[in-house]
Design a protein around this motif. Structure first.
Motif, short mmCIF file in Angstrom:
data_model
loop_
_atom_site.label_atom_id
_atom_site.label_comp_id
_atom_site.label_asym_id
_atom_site.label_seq_id
_atom_site.Cartn_x
_atom_site.Cartn_y
_atom_site.Cartn_z
N UNK A 285 62.92 103.81 -13.75
CA UNK A 285 62.98 104.26 -15.14
C UNK A 285 62.55 105.72 -15.26
N UNK A 286 61.45 106.05 -14.59
CA UNK A 286 60.92 107.41 -14.65
C UNK A 286 61.88 108.42 -14.04
N UNK A 287 62.43 108.11 -12.87
CA UNK A 287 63.32 109.04 -12.16
C UNK A 287 64.65 109.19 -12.89
N UNK A 288 65.19 108.07 -13.41
CA UNK A 288 66.45 108.14 -14.16
C UNK A 288 66.30 109.03 -15.39
N UNK A 289 65.15 108.90 -16.08
CA UNK A 289 64.90 109.75 -17.24
C UNK A 289 64.74 111.21 -16.84
N UNK A 290 64.03 111.46 -15.76
CA UNK A 290 63.81 112.82 -15.28
C UNK A 290 65.11 113.52 -14.96
N UNK A 291 66.04 112.79 -14.37
CA UNK A 291 67.31 113.38 -13.93
C UNK A 291 68.40 113.30 -15.00
N UNK A 292 68.08 112.70 -16.15
CA UNK A 292 69.04 112.68 -17.25
C UNK A 292 70.05 111.56 -17.21
N UNK A 293 69.83 110.55 -16.35
CA UNK A 293 70.77 109.43 -16.27
C UNK A 293 70.30 108.34 -17.23
N UNK A 294 70.62 108.54 -18.51
CA UNK A 294 69.99 107.75 -19.56
C UNK A 294 70.45 106.30 -19.59
N UNK A 295 71.73 106.03 -19.29
CA UNK A 295 72.12 104.62 -19.36
C UNK A 295 71.65 103.86 -18.12
N UNK A 296 71.34 104.58 -17.04
CA UNK A 296 70.70 103.91 -15.90
C UNK A 296 69.24 103.61 -16.20
N UNK A 297 68.61 104.49 -16.96
CA UNK A 297 67.25 104.20 -17.43
C UNK A 297 67.26 102.94 -18.29
N UNK A 298 68.24 102.85 -19.20
CA UNK A 298 68.36 101.67 -20.07
C UNK A 298 68.63 100.42 -19.25
N UNK A 299 69.49 100.55 -18.23
CA UNK A 299 69.80 99.40 -17.37
C UNK A 299 68.55 98.93 -16.64
N UNK A 300 67.76 99.86 -16.11
CA UNK A 300 66.53 99.49 -15.41
C UNK A 300 65.57 98.77 -16.36
N UNK A 301 65.48 99.26 -17.59
CA UNK A 301 64.65 98.60 -18.60
C UNK A 301 65.14 97.18 -18.85
N UNK A 302 66.45 97.02 -19.01
CA UNK A 302 67.02 95.70 -19.30
C UNK A 302 66.76 94.72 -18.16
N UNK A 303 66.91 95.22 -16.93
CA UNK A 303 66.66 94.36 -15.77
C UNK A 303 65.20 93.94 -15.70
N UNK A 304 64.30 94.89 -15.98
CA UNK A 304 62.87 94.58 -15.97
C UNK A 304 62.53 93.57 -17.07
N UNK A 305 63.11 93.75 -18.26
CA UNK A 305 62.87 92.82 -19.36
C UNK A 305 63.34 91.41 -19.00
N UNK A 306 64.55 91.32 -18.40
CA UNK A 306 65.08 90.01 -18.01
C UNK A 306 64.18 89.35 -16.97
N UNK A 307 63.63 90.15 -16.07
CA UNK A 307 62.73 89.62 -15.04
C UNK A 307 61.44 89.08 -15.66
N UNK A 308 60.85 89.86 -16.58
CA UNK A 308 59.64 89.41 -17.25
C UNK A 308 59.89 88.11 -18.02
N UNK A 309 61.03 88.06 -18.70
CA UNK A 309 61.36 86.88 -19.50
C UNK A 309 61.54 85.66 -18.60
N UNK A 310 62.17 85.85 -17.44
CA UNK A 310 62.39 84.74 -16.51
C UNK A 310 61.06 84.19 -15.99
N UNK A 311 60.04 85.04 -15.97
CA UNK A 311 58.71 84.60 -15.52
C UNK A 311 57.91 83.96 -16.66
N UNK A 312 58.50 83.93 -17.84
CA UNK A 312 57.78 83.38 -18.99
C UNK A 312 56.86 84.39 -19.65
N UNK A 313 56.99 85.67 -19.25
CA UNK A 313 56.15 86.71 -19.83
C UNK A 313 56.87 87.36 -21.01
N UNK A 314 57.05 86.59 -22.08
CA UNK A 314 57.82 87.07 -23.22
C UNK A 314 57.19 88.29 -23.88
#
Length: 277
Positions: A238-267
């Protein structure tokens, strides 16, 4: 899903924008010379650079429609079909078309071209891109298994690296649901092999793909249930994608992390993550 940009360019996207401006000059030169084939190539390549530099979707759609109109007038059907694939993605991301309408559009484009043509692989790549952005992993898999040569058809480093990243991510995300232990292992090993290639690109100084590497490493650690390492790599991506300006990759990394947290029950963690895209 948002793909946007502002006036402040990072090192990562600045090079792509510079090459995009050069392509515009090349387009004007070839148009003056009457070389229709080269004009069409310049339009298509310039559009890919526009996509890669993450302009607002509404601007991308306007430029796409203008480019497609020009290609129709030039009677350049193959280049027009390639851009039609991008338009399908943009319109779907803007919720202007339904999932079924978009799927039908891709099917019609793929039927209209030879399976060995570059246009076929461009259309296939854009369909894969859309599946990944919507995290539709099982539907993404046939884009790889039915057209395994797709990512090798793109010679430009950024396009080739993008293809490698999407391929590896899909194999990782579908490996845990494979029908057998052997199938799971094969998919994971394919992803790891690609991850090593991306690492090689980073070692050669191609820092624009470093966030790809961290996203894939995070997903590898997810499979291994190494919570700390997965978390650290998602944060790095997330940090590197933002630094380099790849904003939809930053969003994708966020979405993947959110899905992972949710799968662990960490809503609560997933909700917190979703508040900081």
């Amino acid at each position: 899903v948002a793909i946007s940009s502002d006036g402040n360019r990072s090192a990562g996207t600045s090079a792509l924008i510079a090459s995009r401006d050069l392509l515009l000059e090349g387009y004007r030169t070839e148009l003056d010379n009457g070389d229709v084939g080269s004009v069409a190539f310049q339009i298509s390549l310039r559009w890919y650079q526009s996509w890669s530099t993450y302009h607002p979707l509404v601007d991308l759609q306007a430029e796409l429609e203008a480019s497609i109109s020009a290609l129709v007038q030039l009677n350049q059907r193959s280049h027009e079909r390639s851009l039609q694939a991008y338009l399908l993605v943009v319109r779907r991301l803007r919720n202007l078309t339904s999932e079924d309408e978009t799927s039908l559009g891709f099917k019609e484009l793929l039927k209209a071209v030879e399976p060995t043509s570059n246009v076929f692989h461009t259309v296939n790549m854009m369909q894969l891109e859309l599946f990944v952005l919507f995290q539709d992993w099982e539907d993404a898999l046939p884009c790889l298994t039915e057209a395994p040569d797709t990512r090798n058809r793109f010679l430009a480093m950024h396009a080739s690296a993008r293809g490698m990243f999407l391929e590896a991510l899909v194999y990782l995300k579908t490996s845990s649901h494979a029908s057998s232990w052997l199938a799971r292992r094969k998919r994971k090993m394919k992803a790891i092999k690609t991850l090593q290639k991306l690492h090689g690109l980073v070692e050669q100084g191609n820092d624009d793909v470093r966030h790809y590497m961290h996203i894939l490493m995070a997903e590898c650690y997810v499979l291994e249930k190494n919570v700390s390492a997965a978390e650290n790599n998602f944060k790095a991506a997330i940090s590197i994608a933002e630094l380099h300006g790849f904003l939809h990759d930053k969003a994708l990394a966020h979405d993947l992390a959110c899905a992972w947290y949710k799968a662990q029950g960490k809503d609560d963690w997933a909700f917190s993550c979703s508040l900081h895209p």
